[in-house]
Write a protein that holds these residues in place. Structure first.
Motif, short mmCIF file in Angstrom:
data_model
loop_
_atom_site.label_atom_id
_atom_site.label_comp_id
_atom_site.label_asym_id
_atom_site.label_seq_id
_atom_site.Cartn_x
_atom_site.Cartn_y
_atom_site.Cartn_z
N ARG A 1 -7.59 -13.11 -13.51
CA ARG A 1 -7.56 -14.22 -15.05
C ARG A 1 -6.22 -14.91 -14.51
O ARG A 1 -6.60 -15.94 -14.78
CB ARG A 1 -8.23 -14.08 -15.72
CG ARG A 1 -9.41 -12.58 -15.86
CD ARG A 1 -10.60 -12.97 -15.35
NE ARG A 1 -11.59 -12.93 -16.06
CZ ARG A 1 -12.37 -12.03 -15.35
NH1 ARG A 1 -11.97 -11.85 -13.62
NH2 ARG A 1 -13.69 -11.49 -15.50
N GLU A 2 -5.75 -14.50 -14.57
CA GLU A 2 -3.89 -15.37 -14.74
C GLU A 2 -3.44 -16.13 -13.19
O GLU A 2 -4.77 -15.26 -11.99
CB GLU A 2 -2.43 -14.16 -14.47
CG GLU A 2 -2.60 -13.76 -15.83
CD GLU A 2 -0.88 -13.01 -15.73
OE1 GLU A 2 -0.33 -13.15 -15.77
OE2 GLU A 2 -1.01 -11.37 -16.44
N PRO A 3 -3.23 -17.01 -13.37
CA PRO A 3 -3.51 -18.02 -12.17
C PRO A 3 -2.05 -17.94 -10.97
O PRO A 3 -1.03 -17.12 -11.14
CB PRO A 3 -3.14 -19.17 -12.94
CG PRO A 3 -2.02 -19.36 -14.23
CD PRO A 3 -2.71 -17.76 -14.68
N PHE A 4 -2.19 -17.19 -9.39
CA PHE A 4 -1.85 -17.53 -8.94
C PHE A 4 -0.52 -18.60 -7.99
O PHE A 4 -1.16 -20.22 -8.11
CB PHE A 4 -1.87 -16.01 -7.04
CG PHE A 4 -2.62 -15.71 -7.33
CD1 PHE A 4 -1.79 -14.90 -6.60
CD2 PHE A 4 -3.56 -14.67 -7.81
CE1 PHE A 4 -1.52 -13.37 -7.35
CE2 PHE A 4 -3.81 -13.14 -8.06
CZ PHE A 4 -2.42 -12.25 -7.79
N TYR B 1 1.67 -15.45 -5.36
CA TYR B 1 2.33 -14.06 -6.16
C TYR B 1 1.98 -14.94 -7.95
O TYR B 1 1.36 -15.96 -7.94
CB TYR B 1 4.25 -14.16 -6.45
CG TYR B 1 4.59 -15.34 -6.91
CD1 TYR B 1 5.58 -16.18 -7.21
CD2 TYR B 1 5.03 -16.35 -5.55
CE1 TYR B 1 5.14 -17.39 -7.50
CE2 TYR B 1 5.25 -17.40 -5.14
CZ TYR B 1 5.39 -17.95 -6.19
OH TYR B 1 6.66 -19.36 -6.21
N LEU B 2 2.18 -13.90 -9.32
CA LEU B 2 2.03 -14.22 -10.36
C LEU B 2 3.30 -15.11 -11.04
O LEU B 2 4.29 -14.69 -10.42
CB LEU B 2 1.57 -13.34 -11.04
CG LEU B 2 0.31 -12.58 -11.05
CD1 LEU B 2 0.05 -11.15 -11.45
CD2 LEU B 2 -1.48 -13.85 -11.14
N ASP C 1 4.03 -6.34 -5.68
CA ASP C 1 3.85 -8.02 -6.91
C ASP C 1 4.00 -9.42 -6.09
O ASP C 1 4.56 -10.47 -6.33
CB ASP C 1 5.37 -8.19 -7.09
CG ASP C 1 6.40 -7.86 -5.74
OD1 ASP C 1 5.98 -8.01 -5.11
OD2 ASP C 1 7.55 -7.23 -6.26
N GLY C 2 3.50 -9.57 -4.55
CA GLY C 2 2.92 -10.80 -3.78
C GLY C 2 2.55 -10.28 -2.90
O GLY C 2 2.41 -8.92 -2.40
N PHE C 3 2.20 -11.01 -2.43
CA PHE C 3 1.45 -11.19 -0.41
C PHE C 3 1.99 -12.51 0.61
O PHE C 3 1.80 -13.85 -0.92
CB PHE C 3 -0.32 -10.96 -0.75
CG PHE C 3 -1.37 -11.68 -1.34
CD1 PHE C 3 -1.74 -12.33 -0.45
CD2 PHE C 3 -1.16 -11.52 -2.72
CE1 PHE C 3 -2.89 -13.27 -1.10
CE2 PHE C 3 -1.92 -12.04 -3.58
CZ PHE C 3 -3.04 -12.94 -2.96
#
Length: 240
Positions: free
Chosen positions: A201-204, A125-126, A105-107
């Motif tokens: 495709r979703e922005p981080f 993250y998203l 869910d993140g990095f």
């Protein structure tokens, strides 16, 4: 490169999101910060069992690795480059036969305000820290012992600003391409096409977190290491 991740979701939430079942639920523990250099388990969906989540030790072991400690000392296999995945003797067999999705869910990525100065870790993250997956490849080294590498590629414009020295990014897979990455019928052309087009495709989003993340001997697996901080000079760190 990507050597640090988070997966802080509860098990039931992960299983509901993925539609897959954790084979060994007793070994799963959420984490806020995980360093690949300790070779921990990550939790992955393999192409030969797409309804199952398996623990895989971070750092692919080659089938010919007789001595694990010597192999790990000689080779850093935490990441595998997308550009050479099908030509590398280390990775080409696994890339054709053993692909997986690595859950997160993140990095964290290092950012340099000055190239000669210290790095500031940025948490990526998203929106709403939604669960997503990285493209990975794995080997089964022994019975119930899997090892995995996380695939990276040249950074896009967004991550080139964050990871502004190496300019690499982990290959976060858009949900519409997860099934394709696990497709056992992909040929080399298909693998290369997915690698080139599957990025999220979703922005981080990204923000700076404490530089203590890079210190040894402290517990970084706490929620505070996901919180925004200043840039180390008393100013609000840049938000991406």
């Amino acid at each position: 490169m990507c050597y640090e991740t988070s997966l802080s979701k509860k098990l039931k939430s992960i299983e509901k999101h993925t539609g897959a079942v954790m084979r060994y639920p007793e070994v799963y523990e959420p984490w806020y910060h995980l360093s690949g250099f300790t070779h921990p388990n990550m939790f992955c969906i393999p192409m030969d069992e797409p309804d199952t989540i398996l623990p895989m030790e971070w750092g692919l072991l080659a089938p010919w690795a007789d001595d694990i400690l010597k192999f790990r000392k000689k080779y850093n296999t935490l990441n595998a480059k997308a550009e050479t995945l099908l030509t590398s003797n280390m990775y080409k067999e696994a890339s054709r036969e053993r692909r997986c999705l690595i859950l997160a869910d993140g990095f964290f990525e290092p950012h340099y305000e000055k190239m000669s100065g210290p790095a500031t870790p940025y948490y990526c993250y998203l929106e709403d820290r939604k669960l997503f997956s990285f493209a990975g490849i794995y080997n089964k080294y022994d019975e119930d012992y899997w090892t995995v590498s996380l695939i990276t590629r040249e950074a896009n414009d967004f991550f080139a600003e964050i990871h502004n020295k190496k300019k690499r990014m982990p290959l976060a897979v858009d949900a519409n391409f997860e099934g394709e990455w696990l497709d056992p019928d992909l040929n080399d052309n298909g693998i290369e096409e997915v690698l080139a087009t599957c990025f999220m495709r979703e922005p981080f989003k990204a923000h700076p977190v404490s530089r203590d993340l890079y210190k040894r001997g402290i517990d970084t697996n706490t929620a505070e290491f996901l919180q925004p901080v200043d840039d180390g000079a008393g100013e609000q760190g840049k938000l991406f």
